[in-house]
Write an enzyme that holds these catalytic residues in place. Structure first.
Site, PDB file in Angstrom:
ATOM      1  N   ASN A  24       1.252  -2.585   5.327  1.00 18.86           N
ATOM      2  CA  ASN A  24       0.477  -1.359   5.604  1.00 18.86           C
ATOM      3  C   ASN A  24      -0.947  -1.394   5.051  1.00 18.86           C
ATOM      4  OD1 ASN A  24       0.099   1.729   5.874  1.00 18.86           O
ATOM      5  ND2 ASN A  24       0.071   1.418   3.648  1.00 18.86           N
ATOM      6  N   GLY A  75       0.838  -1.197   0.000  1.00 17.45           N
ATOM      7  CA  GLY A  75       0.000   0.000   0.000  1.00 17.45           C
ATOM      8  C   GLY A  75       0.874   1.248   0.000  1.00 17.45           C
ATOM      9  N   GLY A  76       2.010   1.138  -0.668  1.00 16.10           N
ATOM     10  CA  GLY A  76       3.015   2.213  -0.618  1.00 16.10           C
ATOM     11  C   GLY A  76       2.765   3.361  -1.570  1.00 16.10           C
ATOM     12  N   VAL A 110      -2.444  -7.600  -2.725  1.00 15.05           N
ATOM     13  CA  VAL A 110      -1.875  -8.486  -1.696  1.00 15.05           C
ATOM     14  C   VAL A 110      -2.873  -9.538  -1.202  1.00 15.05           C
ATOM     15  CG1 VAL A 110      -0.112  -6.873  -0.882  1.00 15.05           C
ATOM     16  CG2 VAL A 110      -2.391  -6.827   0.172  1.00 15.05           C
ATOM     17  N   TYR A 128     -13.884  -5.055  11.819  1.00 10.48           N
ATOM     18  CA  TYR A 128     -12.646  -4.352  11.447  1.00 10.48           C
ATOM     19  C   TYR A 128     -11.712  -4.291  12.662  1.00 10.48           C
ATOM     20  CZ  TYR A 128      -9.755  -0.154  10.590  1.00 10.48           C
ATOM     21  OH  TYR A 128      -8.713   0.736  10.468  1.00 10.48           O
ATOM     22  N   ALA A 129     -12.263  -3.883  13.812  1.00  4.90           N
ATOM     23  CA  ALA A 129     -11.449  -3.743  15.020  1.00  4.90           C
ATOM     24  C   ALA A 129     -10.840  -5.084  15.417  1.00  4.90           C
ATOM     25  CB  ALA A 129     -12.303  -3.179  16.153  1.00  4.90           C
TER      26      ALA A 129
END
Ligand SMILES: NC(=O)c1ccc[n+]([C@@H]2O[C@H](COP(=O)([O-])OP(=O)(O)OC[C@H]3O[C@@H](n4cnc5c(N)ncnc54)[C@H](O)[C@@H]3O)[C@@H](O)[C@H]2O)c1
Length: 296
Positions: free
Chosen positions: A113, A36-37, A87, A179-180
């Site tokens: 990331n 995610g760069g 990914v 998500y958490a």
């Protein structure tokens, strides 16, 4: 006699603190993969790592974003390459592994990331499909990408892994518990991997961002979360301001470099103090912290 690798012992000299040769190039010549760069926090990490001498391998689903970051890095004399990869898929990560190792023969730093809180689904309306989507983009790829690069990292004498998860994995998040839960699992994966591989020269640490201006969380958009007005930041974070991707990148640089040679298995909230001050808000009117804000 037992082989070092079989016994799990580190090949590093136990009495040696790695010297910092050049404080301005903390990752000089190191190969760094950043997933995610191409934007947001990953974009800032790619740029800062390159500024510190890393050879940055940007892993991005969006080719335009990746190309832009490579262009920025090259414009200031840095070294970076773009890999258009999703990914979430084994075959694409396998190809990535081949490309990175084919070019450099090693990897020194991995930043996992990629992550996304969208679409935000209320739990009572969620279903197995939405749970799987949250798993795929926030957790499963950490296993996939880490496994792909861990053995070459060990074989190369060690390295540092930085997992970018969320402060929402370190506290209760009423908005999206699934998500958490994925982010909390990413934090615990960090801790456990660190405990298992430290003796093989691998350090693993995590970052839990909060309130950071990115493409995904655009606080400054007219209809964005900050639409109510900048003056409210004083209430929203103990440090009194919005976070920027470079705030995250600086901590990632610390964790990736030898500055943190004796730090592993930790998850650092990079949140302007929101976790520390959980439940307390600065009231500009009362000029003090309140735990029951009014006027919302
Ligand atoms: N910004 C914040 O305040 C905040 C808060 C908590 C957690 N986080 C976490 O920080 C990380 C980065 O967030 P951000 O705000 O910079 O996000 P962002 O969406 O701005 O940037 C993420 C990048 O990853 C890329 N990407 C998305 N899915 C991908 C995939 N499957 N394969 C390859 N690349 C992919 C996107 O194209 C994008 O360029 C995420 O894990 C996010 O959950 C951010």
């Amino acid at each position: 006699m037992t082989d070092d690798r079989e016994s799990g012992a580190s090949s590093q000299n136990p009495s040696r603190v790695p010297p910092i040769e050049d404080w301005h190039r903390l990752l000089d010549g190191r190969v760094a993969v950043v997933t995610g760069g191409g934007a947001g926090i990953g974009g800032a990490i790619s740029r800062l790592f390159a500024q510190h001498g890393a050879l940055v391998e940007i892993v991005e689903i969006d080719p335009d974003r990746a190309a832009l970051v490579v262009e920025d890095i090259e414009a200031v004399g840095g070294v970076a390459r773009a890999h258009v990869v999703d990914v979430r898929f084994d075959a694409e990560v396998e190809d990535l592994r081949g490309e990175v190792l084919g070019e450099h023969g090693r990897i020194d730093v991995l930043v996992n990331n990629v992550g996304d809180h969208r679409p935000l689904v209320r739990f009572h309306e969620s279903d197995p499909e939405s749970w799987s989507a949250m798993y795929a983009v926030n957790l499963e790829h950490l296993f996939r990408v880490t496994r792909a690069f861990l053995t070459p990292m060990i074989d190369g004498g060690g390295g540092s892994i930085v997992n970018v998860h969320s402060v929402e994995g370190m506290r209760g998040f009423p908005g999206e518990p699934v998500y958490a839960a994925m982010k909390a699992a990413a934090a615990h994966f960090t801790t456990s991997l660190a405990a298992g591989y430290g003796r093989r020269g691998i350090r693993v640490n995590g970052i839990g961002p909060d309130l950071t201006q990115t493409t995904q969380v655009d606080y400054l958009a007219p209809d964005g979360p900050s639409g109510a007005g900048d003056h409210l930041w004083e209430s929203w974070t103990p440090v009194g301001r919005l976070g920027w991707p470079v705030d995250q990148a600086r901590v990632a640089l610390f964790l990736a470099s030898d500055l943190s040679a004796f730090v592993t298995g930790h998850n650092v909230p990079v949140d302007g103090g929101t976790l520390a001050g959980g439940g307390w808000f600065f009231s500009p009117e009362a000029r003090r912290f309140v735990n029951r804000p009014t006027g919302l």
